[in-house]
Scaffold this active site. Structure first.
Site, PDB file in Angstrom:
ATOM      1  N   ASP A   1     -26.417   1.906  75.236  1.00 11.71           N
ATOM      2  CA  ASP A   1     -26.031   2.872  74.201  1.00 11.71           C
ATOM      3  C   ASP A   1     -27.039   4.017  74.213  1.00 11.71           C
ATOM      4  O   ASP A   1     -28.064   3.964  74.914  1.00 11.71           O
ATOM      5  CB  ASP A   1     -25.898   2.225  72.808  1.00 11.71           C
ATOM      6  CG  ASP A   1     -27.156   1.497  72.365  1.00 11.71           C
ATOM      7  OD1 ASP A   1     -28.258   1.895  72.796  1.00 11.71           O
ATOM      8  OD2 ASP A   1     -27.043   0.531  71.593  1.00 11.71           O
TER       9      ASP A   1
ATOM     10  N   ASP B   1     -34.689 -28.267  44.684  1.00 10.66           N
ATOM     11  CA  ASP B   1     -33.712 -27.184  44.458  1.00 10.66           C
ATOM     12  C   ASP B   1     -33.708 -26.163  45.595  1.00 10.66           C
ATOM     13  O   ASP B   1     -33.014 -25.151  45.526  1.00 10.66           O
ATOM     14  CB  ASP B   1     -34.007 -26.480  43.126  1.00 10.66           C
ATOM     15  CG  ASP B   1     -35.375 -25.823  43.116  1.00 10.66           C
ATOM     16  OD1 ASP B   1     -36.100 -25.933  44.124  1.00 10.66           O
ATOM     17  OD2 ASP B   1     -35.720 -25.195  42.094  1.00 10.66           O
ATOM     18  N   GLY B   2     -34.491 -26.398  46.639  1.00 11.57           N
ATOM     19  CA  GLY B   2     -34.469 -25.504  47.798  1.00 11.57           C
ATOM     20  C   GLY B   2     -35.606 -24.502  47.828  1.00 11.57           C
ATOM     21  O   GLY B   2     -35.805 -23.820  48.833  1.00 11.57           O
TER      22      GLY B   2
ATOM     23  N   LYS C   1     -21.463   4.059  73.704  1.00 17.19           N
ATOM     24  CA  LYS C   1     -20.955   2.931  72.908  1.00 17.19           C
ATOM     25  C   LYS C   1     -20.579   3.371  71.494  1.00 17.19           C
ATOM     26  O   LYS C   1     -21.277   4.169  70.885  1.00 17.19           O
ATOM     27  CB  LYS C   1     -22.070   1.868  72.834  1.00 17.19           C
ATOM     28  CG  LYS C   1     -21.898   0.800  71.770  1.00 17.19           C
ATOM     29  CD  LYS C   1     -23.082  -0.172  71.763  1.00 17.19           C
ATOM     30  CE  LYS C   1     -23.849  -0.130  70.459  1.00 17.19           C
ATOM     31  NZ  LYS C   1     -24.945  -1.107  70.379  1.00 17.19           N
TER      32      LYS C   1
END
Ligand code: R5P
Length: 312
Positions: A168, A36-37, A191
């Site tokens: 930035d 089922d993961g 930015k």
């Protein structure tokens, strides 16, 4: 106390480099999935009474790698490890350290809480998005930097006519740190982020005309920030030979195509995350293995990590 290194699946090559620097083998571990993961983790040797280091950057897929780290920590704690350190060179969710619109989680804080709840006693990270994340942890956080390694790797490409560019306002301190090492001036791009993928570079503070730009950032994710910055630098008359350095080269989505279209001569990054993207320009990878290996050695033997940082 015995030292044990365990590596999750996020970055086995880096884990091998760290183990090599410490002249140790990685501990035995199996990680598989139920149909089922769901993840299933089993440590293949005793860690009772050991000083355990879990090497697992929480790089994409972030949720998967984070959960793996949490389960690993729980397995160690329940197996009687004396001390568990998470070696997370790249810490996912670090950018979500505050609310910007009001109805959002402070996800970085949630991640910090989860790590501590899972039984982690210490975190070792490299170039966190913001150093103040340390305040989200009650446990010690050892904060290493790759700037000296990246600056030395960039030196031959940047030359005397370079300018260190912060893409930035958030990366200005980082840019100053590179500039101090290389003896270069700093320019700053103003930015504005429009979305997860799109940013706009509005103006540049500092002199870039006729100079060779060296753009730095803590991480390159979609490449939008670098793209906008390089275009603004070109419009401002810089030499069209750009070097980029970033500690965490995630290069997700269309980053490779975006950056390949720019006059970037070289991208210098570390092996903090594993990448699959192909780039049309030279990429130089500086390994964090020796630095992180030495930090682990110092922590294990009760020696100063601050001295290691000061010596860099
Ligand atoms: C933002 O503050 C970071 O320092 C990076 O500039 C940003 O996360 C890079 O993301 P992208 O490559 O997607 O623009």
């Amino acid at each position: 106390m015995e030292l044990t290194l365990l590596a999750g699946s996020a970055n086995r090559p880096l884990a091998q480099m760290i183990a090599g620097a410490l002249r140790l083998d990685l501990g035995r571990l199996t990680i598989n999935r139920f149909p089922d993961g769901e993840l299933h983790i089993e440590i293949g040797e005793s860690v009772r009474g050991h000083d355990v280091y879990l090497i697992q950057p929480t790089s994409p897929p972030v949720g998967e790698h984070l959960l793996e780290l949490l389960l690993l920590a729980d397995a160690c704690r329940r197996a009687g490890a004396a001390h568990v350190s998470a070696v997370v060179p790249y810490l996912g969710y670090a950018r979500q350290d505050r609310r910007t619109t009001g109805r959002e989680p402070v996800s970085a804080r949630v991640v910090a809480d989860l790590l501590q709840t899972a039984g982690i006693n210490r975190v070792l990270a490299v170039d966190l998005h913001v150093a103040s994340l340390e305040g989200f942890f009650h446990i010690p956080l050892e904060h290493l930097t790759a700037v000296p390694l990246l600056a030395e790797a960039a030196r031959p490409n940047v030359g005397d006519n370079g300018v260190v560019v912060s893409p930035d306002l958030g990366a200005v301190k980082l840019a100053e740190s590179y500039a101090a090492r290389l003896g270069l001036p700093v320019a700053i791009v103003h930015k504005t982020r429009l979305s997860g993928q799109e940013v706009r570079a509005e103006r540049i503070v500092g002199d870039v005309r006729g100079r060779r730009p060296f753009v730095i950032d803590d991480m390159v994710s979609t490449g939008g920030t670098i793209e906008a910055s390089v275009n603004a630098l070109l419009a401002a008359g810089c030499i069209p030979e750009v070097t980029v350095a970033t500690t965490h080269g995630l290069l997700v989505g269309t980053a490779a195509q975006r950056l390949s279209a720019l006059p970037i001569r070289r991208l210098i990054t570390t092996d903090s995350v594993q990448r699959s993207a192909e780039l049309s320009f030279a990429i130089e990878v500086v390994s964090l293995g020796p630095l992180v290996g030495e930090a682990i050695d110092r922590l294990h033997t009760g020696r100063s990590v601050g001295d290691l940082i000061a010596r860099q």
